[in-house]
Design an enzyme around this catalytic site. Structure first.
Site, PDB file in Angstrom:
ATOM      1  N   SER A   1       0.828  -1.208   0.000  1.00 21.87           N
ATOM      2  CA  SER A   1       0.000   0.000   0.000  1.00 21.87           C
ATOM      3  C   SER A   1       0.867   1.265   0.000  1.00 21.87           C
ATOM      4  CB  SER A   1      -0.887  -0.013   1.261  1.00 21.87           C
ATOM      5  OG  SER A   1      -1.650   1.175   1.364  1.00 21.87           O
TER       6      SER A   1
ATOM      7  N   ASP B   1       4.776 -10.142   8.966  1.00 25.12           N
ATOM      8  CA  ASP B   1       4.528  -9.140  10.004  1.00 25.12           C
ATOM      9  C   ASP B   1       5.888  -8.664  10.518  1.00 25.12           C
ATOM     10  OD1 ASP B   1       3.988  -7.758  12.355  1.00 25.12           O
ATOM     11  OD2 ASP B   1       2.325  -9.065  12.910  1.00 25.12           O
TER      12      ASP B   1
ATOM     13  N   CYS C   1       8.594   0.462   4.992  1.00 29.42           N
ATOM     14  CA  CYS C   1       7.408   1.326   4.885  1.00 29.42           C
ATOM     15  C   CYS C   1       6.230   0.803   5.699  1.00 29.42           C
ATOM     16  CB  CYS C   1       6.983   1.494   3.430  1.00 29.42           C
ATOM     17  SG  CYS C   1       8.056   2.597   2.496  1.00 29.42           S
TER      18      CYS C   1
ATOM     19  N   SER D   1       8.606  10.186  10.201  1.00 27.65           N
ATOM     20  CA  SER D   1       7.515  11.130   9.953  1.00 27.65           C
ATOM     21  C   SER D   1       7.956  12.480  10.510  1.00 27.65           C
ATOM     22  CB  SER D   1       6.249  10.681  10.706  1.00 27.65           C
ATOM     23  OG  SER D   1       5.304  11.739  10.759  1.00 27.65           O
TER      24      SER D   1
ATOM     25  N   TYR E   1       2.564   7.889  18.270  1.00 28.39           N
ATOM     26  CA  TYR E   1       3.094   7.892  16.898  1.00 28.39           C
ATOM     27  C   TYR E   1       4.416   8.661  16.834  1.00 28.39           C
ATOM     28  CZ  TYR E   1       3.015   8.317  11.781  1.00 28.39           C
ATOM     29  OH  TYR E   1       3.324   8.250  10.443  1.00 28.39           O
TER      30      TYR E   1
ATOM     31  N   LYS F   1       8.196   7.216  15.875  1.00 34.79           N
ATOM     32  CA  LYS F   1       8.943   7.740  14.722  1.00 34.79           C
ATOM     33  C   LYS F   1      10.241   8.426  15.155  1.00 34.79           C
ATOM     34  CE  LYS F   1       6.174   6.365  11.468  1.00 34.79           C
ATOM     35  NZ  LYS F   1       6.606   5.332  10.510  1.00 34.79           N
TER      36      LYS F   1
ATOM     37  N   PHE G   1       1.167  12.722   3.112  1.00 31.90           N
ATOM     38  CA  PHE G   1       1.103  12.133   1.775  1.00 31.90           C
ATOM     39  C   PHE G   1      -0.248  11.488   1.521  1.00 31.90           C
ATOM     40  CE2 PHE G   1       5.260  12.208  -0.401  1.00 31.90           C
ATOM     41  CZ  PHE G   1       5.914  13.030   0.489  1.00 31.90           C
TER      42      PHE G   1
ATOM     43  N   THR H   1      -2.092   8.751   0.777  1.00 34.07           N
ATOM     44  CA  THR H   1      -2.032   7.282   0.739  1.00 34.07           C
ATOM     45  C   THR H   1      -3.286   6.749   1.437  1.00 34.07           C
ATOM     46  OG1 THR H   1      -1.000   7.017   2.900  1.00 34.07           O
ATOM     47  CG2 THR H   1       0.491   7.404   1.034  1.00 34.07           C
TER      48      THR H   1
END
Ligand SMILES: NC(=O)c1ccc[n+]([C@@H]2O[C@H](COP(=O)([O-])OP(=O)(O)OC[C@H]3O[C@@H](n4cnc5c(N)ncnc54)[C@H](O)[C@@H]3O)[C@@H](O)[C@H]2O)c1
Length: 256
Positions: A15, A59, A86, A149, A162, A166, A195, A197
Site C-alpha cells: 500500500s 509481520d 514502509c 515522519s 506515533y 517515529k 502524503f 495514501t
C-alpha cells in the site's frame, strides 16, 4: 547502489508509499519482495511485477515472519541488496481524553511495536544477510531506507505514541549507519510530511484539504511517487548515509 538487477525487500509494500516505491524500483529493473500483513495487497502487486516480484505475507513485528520474508528473497533471487521499511500504523489518542480517561497503554505499545521495533526487526535480519553478500565496485553491500515522519520533530496533540515511535526511528538511524558502515551498508531515513495514501484516506476530505493547505509549498498532500523518487535517489547516491531527510514542502505541524 545500483537498482537494475538488484534485489530489494519492501515492508508495507502492499500500500501507499511502499507500493509506490516498489513500483518505481521495478520500473528501473529491480527484483522485489513485497512484504506485508495484507496478503491480497502484497500478492496483487507481486503478480503485477511478474517474474521480478515475489510476495511475502509477513509481520514486521515477528522475528520468524521477517526471517521468512528474507528467505523468500534469497531463494527466489539469491541475494538481498536493499531494505525499504514502509510498514507502519498511525495511532491518534490524547494522553488524557475529554472524559478523563488515560491513553490506553496497549495502543502506545502497538505504535512502538510496529513502527519502531518492527523497523528494527527488519533492519537487523536484513543487515545480517546483506553483510554476507559480495561488495560492489564501490564497496557497497546494501542500503536501508526507513520511514519516520515529521511527527518525530513536531508531533501534534494526540500523537504521543506515533511521534515517539517515529522519533525512535530517527534516533537509531545514525548509530545503525555507523555500525553497518563496516560492511558497506548505508542507512537513511525519510521523514514525510502528509502524503496521499490509504493511511490518510481514513481522514475526512475536509481534514485532508486543511493538511494540504498547511504545507507552505507545494500546498497539497505529497504524492507517493515523490516519496518513491527520494527512495530511489537514496539508493543510488552512495554519499547519503546516517541522515534523516524531511520530505514535507516545508510543513511544520502546529500543535493541533
Ligand atoms: N502517508 C503519510 O502521510 C505518512 C506521513 C508520515 C509518515 N508515514 C509513514 O510512512 C509509512 C507508510 O505509510 P503509508 O501512508 O504508505 O501507509 P499505508 O497504510 O498506505 O501502508 C502501510 C502498509 O503497512 C502494512 N503494515 C502495517 N502493519 C504491518 C506489519 N506489522 N507488518 C507488515 N506490514 C504492515 C499495511 O498492511 C499497509 O499495507 C508508515 O510507516 C507511515 O507511518 C506516512
Amino acid at each position: 547502489m545500483q537498482i537494475k538487477g538488484n534485489v530489494y525487500l519492501v515492508t508495507g509494500g502492499g500500500s501507499g508509499l511502499g507500493q509506490a516505491t516498489a513500483r518505481r524500483l521495478a520500473a528501473h529493473g529491480a527484483r522485489l519482495v513485497i512484504a506485508d500483513t495484507d496478503a491480497p495487497a502484497a500478492r496483487t502487486l507481486a503478480e503485477e511485477l511478474g517474474e521480478h516480484g515475489r510476495c511475502a505475507v509477513a509481520d514486521v513485528t515477528q522475528a520468524e515472519s521477517m526471517q521468512q520474508a528474507i528467505a523468500t528473497a534469497m531463494s527466489a533471487f539469491g541475494a538481498l541488496h536493499g531494505l525499504i521499511n514502509c510498514a507502519g500504523v498511525v495511532v491518534g489518542r490524547k494522553v488524557v481524553d475529554r472524559e478523563g480517561e488515560p491513553h490506553p497503554l496497549d495502543l502506545f505499545a502497538r505504535a512502538v511495536e510496529v513502527n519502531l521495533i518492527g523497523t528494527f526487526n527488519a533492519i537487523r535480519l536484513a543487515a545480517r544477510v546483506m553483510a554476507q553478500g559480495p561488495p560492489n565496485a564501490d564497496g557497497e553491500r546494501g542500503v536501508i531506507v526507513n520511514s519516520a515522519s515529521v511527527a518525530a520533530y513536531d508531533g501534534q496533540i494526540g500523537q504521543a505514541a506515533y511521534a515517539a515511535s517515529k522519533a525512535g526511528v530517527v534516533g537509531m538511524t545514525l548509530p545503525i549507519a555507523r555500525e553497518l558502515a563496516a560492511y558497506g551498508i548505508r542507512v537513511v531515513t525519510i521523514a514525510p510530511g502528509v502524503f496521499a495514501t490509504p493511511m490518510m484516506a481514513g481522514l475526512p476530505e475536509k481534514v485532508r484539504a486543511v493538511l494540504g493547505q498547511q504545507t507552505p509549498f507545494p500546498s497539497r498532500l505529497g504524492r507517493p511517487s515523490e516519496f518513491a523518487a527520494l527512495a530511489q535517489h537514496i539508493i543510488e547516491n552512495a554519499m547519503l548515509n546516517g541522515e534523516t531527510i524531511r520530505l514535507d514542502g516545508a510543513l511544520r505541524m502546529p500543535a493541533k
